[in-house]
Design a protein around this motif. Structure first.
Motif, PDB file in Angstrom:
ATOM      1  N   ARG A  93       0.839  -1.215   0.000  1.00 24.39           N
ATOM      2  CA  ARG A  93       0.000   0.000   0.000  1.00 24.39           C
ATOM      3  C   ARG A  93       0.867   1.255   0.000  1.00 24.39           C
ATOM      4  N   SER A  94       1.929   1.248   0.812  1.00 24.66           N
ATOM      5  CA  SER A  94       2.817   2.407   0.906  1.00 24.66           C
ATOM      6  C   SER A  94       3.495   2.681  -0.423  1.00 24.66           C
ATOM      7  N   ARG A  95       3.981   1.617  -1.063  1.00 26.46           N
ATOM      8  CA  ARG A  95       4.661   1.758  -2.359  1.00 26.46           C
ATOM      9  C   ARG A  95       3.682   2.301  -3.402  1.00 26.46           C
ATOM     10  N   ALA A  96       2.444   1.812  -3.389  1.00 23.16           N
ATOM     11  CA  ALA A  96       1.425   2.299  -4.329  1.00 23.16           C
ATOM     12  C   ALA A  96       1.225   3.803  -4.135  1.00 23.16           C
ATOM     13  N   ALA A  97       1.125   4.233  -2.887  1.00 24.72           N
ATOM     14  CA  ALA A  97       0.944   5.662  -2.591  1.00 24.72           C
ATOM     15  C   ALA A  97       2.152   6.475  -3.074  1.00 24.72           C
ATOM     16  N   GLU A  98       3.349   5.932  -2.866  1.00 26.11           N
ATOM     17  CA  GLU A  98       4.581   6.620  -3.285  1.00 26.11           C
ATOM     18  C   GLU A  98       4.616   6.879  -4.786  1.00 26.11           C
ATOM     19  N   ILE A  99       4.172   5.902  -5.569  1.00 25.44           N
ATOM     20  CA  ILE A  99       4.242   6.076  -7.026  1.00 25.44           C
ATOM     21  C   ILE A  99       2.958   6.675  -7.605  1.00 25.44           C
ATOM     22  N   GLY A 100       2.008   6.983  -6.722  1.00 27.64           N
ATOM     23  CA  GLY A 100       0.807   7.690  -7.170  1.00 27.64           C
ATOM     24  C   GLY A 100      -0.225   6.823  -7.860  1.00 27.64           C
ATOM     25  N   VAL A 101      -0.367   5.595  -7.370  1.00 24.05           N
ATOM     26  CA  VAL A 101      -1.404   4.725  -7.942  1.00 24.05           C
ATOM     27  C   VAL A 101      -2.350   4.276  -6.831  1.00 24.05           C
ATOM     28  N   GLY A 102      -3.570   3.924  -7.228  1.00 19.05           N
ATOM     29  CA  GLY A 102      -4.574   3.472  -6.276  1.00 19.05           C
ATOM     30  C   GLY A 102      -4.328   2.041  -5.841  1.00 19.05           C
ATOM     31  N   PHE A 103      -5.188   1.568  -4.964  1.00 16.13           N
ATOM     32  CA  PHE A 103      -5.027   0.235  -4.395  1.00 16.13           C
ATOM     33  C   PHE A 103      -6.409  -0.340  -4.132  1.00 16.13           C
ATOM     34  N   MET A 104      -6.666  -1.513  -4.664  1.00 15.68           N
ATOM     35  CA  MET A 104      -7.939  -2.169  -4.405  1.00 15.68           C
ATOM     36  C   MET A 104      -7.715  -3.651  -4.159  1.00 15.68           C
ATOM     37  N   GLU A 105      -8.377  -4.168  -3.131  1.00 15.09           N
ATOM     38  CA  GLU A 105      -8.223  -5.583  -2.784  1.00 15.09           C
ATOM     39  C   GLU A 105      -8.987  -6.472  -3.746  1.00 15.09           C
ATOM     40  N   LYS A 106      -8.420  -7.644  -4.003  1.00 11.93           N
ATOM     41  CA  LYS A 106      -9.145  -8.698  -4.717  1.00 11.93           C
ATOM     42  C   LYS A 106      -9.997  -9.413  -3.682  1.00 11.93           C
ATOM     43  N   PRO A 107     -11.023 -10.115  -4.013  1.00 10.95           N
ATOM     44  CA  PRO A 107     -11.425 -10.441  -5.385  1.00 10.95           C
ATOM     45  C   PRO A 107     -12.086  -9.255  -6.097  1.00 10.95           C
ATOM     46  N   VAL A 108     -12.033  -9.335  -7.424  1.00  6.87           N
ATOM     47  CA  VAL A 108     -12.686  -8.341  -8.262  1.00  6.87           C
ATOM     48  C   VAL A 108     -14.194  -8.537  -8.090  1.00  6.87           C
ATOM     49  N   THR A 109     -14.882  -7.470  -7.729  1.00  8.73           N
ATOM     50  CA  THR A 109     -16.339  -7.535  -7.609  1.00  8.73           C
ATOM     51  C   THR A 109     -16.942  -6.400  -8.419  1.00  8.73           C
ATOM     52  N   GLU A 110     -18.209  -6.518  -8.709  1.00  5.26           N
ATOM     53  CA  GLU A 110     -18.888  -5.475  -9.471  1.00  5.26           C
ATOM     54  C   GLU A 110     -18.834  -4.141  -8.720  1.00  5.26           C
ATOM     55  N   ALA A 111     -19.007  -4.189  -7.388  1.00  8.69           N
ATOM     56  CA  ALA A 111     -18.982  -2.966  -6.571  1.00  8.69           C
ATOM     57  C   ALA A 111     -17.605  -2.303  -6.616  1.00  8.69           C
ATOM     58  N   ARG A 112     -16.545  -3.109  -6.544  1.00 12.39           N
ATOM     59  CA  ARG A 112     -15.193  -2.541  -6.576  1.00 12.39           C
ATOM     60  C   ARG A 112     -14.883  -1.938  -7.941  1.00 12.39           C
ATOM     61  N   ILE A 113     -15.315  -2.609  -8.997  1.00 13.85           N
ATOM     62  CA  ILE A 113     -15.104  -2.076 -10.346  1.00 13.85           C
ATOM     63  C   ILE A 113     -15.889  -0.770 -10.511  1.00 13.85           C
ATOM     64  N   ALA A 114     -17.111  -0.741 -10.001  1.00 17.88           N
ATOM     65  CA  ALA A 114     -17.930   0.482 -10.092  1.00 17.88           C
ATOM     66  C   ALA A 114     -17.221   1.648  -9.403  1.00 17.88           C
ATOM     67  N   GLN A 115     -16.584   1.378  -8.268  1.00 17.42           N
ATOM     68  CA  GLN A 115     -15.818   2.400  -7.544  1.00 17.42           C
ATOM     69  C   GLN A 115     -14.654   2.910  -8.391  1.00 17.42           C
ATOM     70  N   LEU A 116     -13.959   1.985  -9.046  1.00 18.88           N
ATOM     71  CA  LEU A 116     -12.783   2.349  -9.848  1.00 18.88           C
ATOM     72  C   LEU A 116     -13.154   3.156 -11.092  1.00 18.88           C
ATOM     73  N   VAL A 117     -14.285   2.844 -11.712  1.00 16.30           N
ATOM     74  CA  VAL A 117     -14.634   3.565 -12.950  1.00 16.30           C
ATOM     75  C   VAL A 117     -15.371   4.878 -12.665  1.00 16.30           C
ATOM     76  N   ALA A 118     -15.849   5.052 -11.440  1.00 19.77           N
ATOM     77  CA  ALA A 118     -16.621   6.264 -11.096  1.00 19.77           C
ATOM     78  C   ALA A 118     -15.911   7.574 -11.472  1.00 19.77           C
ATOM     79  N   PRO A 119     -14.593   7.722 -11.190  1.00 23.07           N
ATOM     80  CA  PRO A 119     -13.948   9.003 -11.558  1.00 23.07           C
ATOM     81  C   PRO A 119     -13.938   9.257 -13.063  1.00 23.07           C
ATOM     82  N   LEU A 120     -14.038   8.230 -13.868  1.00 21.50           N
ATOM     83  CA  LEU A 120     -14.025   8.404 -15.329  1.00 21.50           C
ATOM     84  C   LEU A 120     -15.378   8.840 -15.855  1.00 21.50           C
ATOM     85  N   GLU A 121     -16.415   8.664 -15.052  1.00 19.37           N
ATOM     86  CA  GLU A 121     -17.776   8.966 -15.496  1.00 19.37           C
ATOM     87  C   GLU A 121     -18.113  10.440 -15.365  1.00 19.37           C
ATOM     88  N   ALA A 122     -17.319  11.169 -14.611  1.00 19.79           N
ATOM     89  CA  ALA A 122     -17.598  12.580 -14.353  1.00 19.79           C
ATOM     90  C   ALA A 122     -17.419  13.437 -15.597  1.00 19.79           C
TER      91      ALA A 122
END
Length: 122
Positions: A93-122
């Motif tokens: 998590r710390s390394r992800a923050a350092e390089i400026g990328v997000g972090f999401m736990e698996k498993p991939v779920t519809e709710a998690r994907i919806a969260q990730l694509v939300a900023p693109l919908e604006a």
């Protein structure tokens, strides 16, 4: 008309890629979703493809997700990049923050994907 959003899913698991693709397309059938099975393949893909969002697994053979995410961040400064991983260690998590990328736990779920694509919908 707004250009179609392009998404890149990077995961050595074909099943994970298919699930993420299915969830994204169920929300946005008009988006273009590309897949890569490794960090190296992801870097090759972006030579001819500019994703607005990159979902990337951490543990993959060859170039790992963190190394790939770091290179993708440099080459795609505007893109949303998020690690998708079962590896929830603080160091990851710390390394992800350092390089400026997000972090999401698996498993991939519809709710998690919806969260990730939300900023693109604006």
């Amino acid at each position: 008309m707004e250009p179609v959003k392009q998404i890149l899913i990077v995961d050595d698991s074909r099943v994970s890629r298919l699930m993420a693709r299915q969830y994204i397309l169920s929300l946005h059938a008009d988006w273009v979703v590309e897949e890569a099975a490794s960090g190296e393949e992801a870097l090759e893909k972006i030579a001819s493809f500019t994703p607005a969002l990159v979902l990337i697994d951490v543990n993959m053979p060859g170039m790992g997700g963190l190394a790939a995410a770091e290179q993708l961040r440099q080459r795609l400064p505007q893109a949303h990049i998020s690690l998708l991983t079962a590896n929830v260690q603080t160091a990851t998590r710390s390394r992800a923050a350092e390089i400026g990328v997000g972090f999401m736990e698996k498993p991939v779920t519809e709710a998690r994907i919806a969260q990730l694509v939300a900023p693109l919908e604006a």
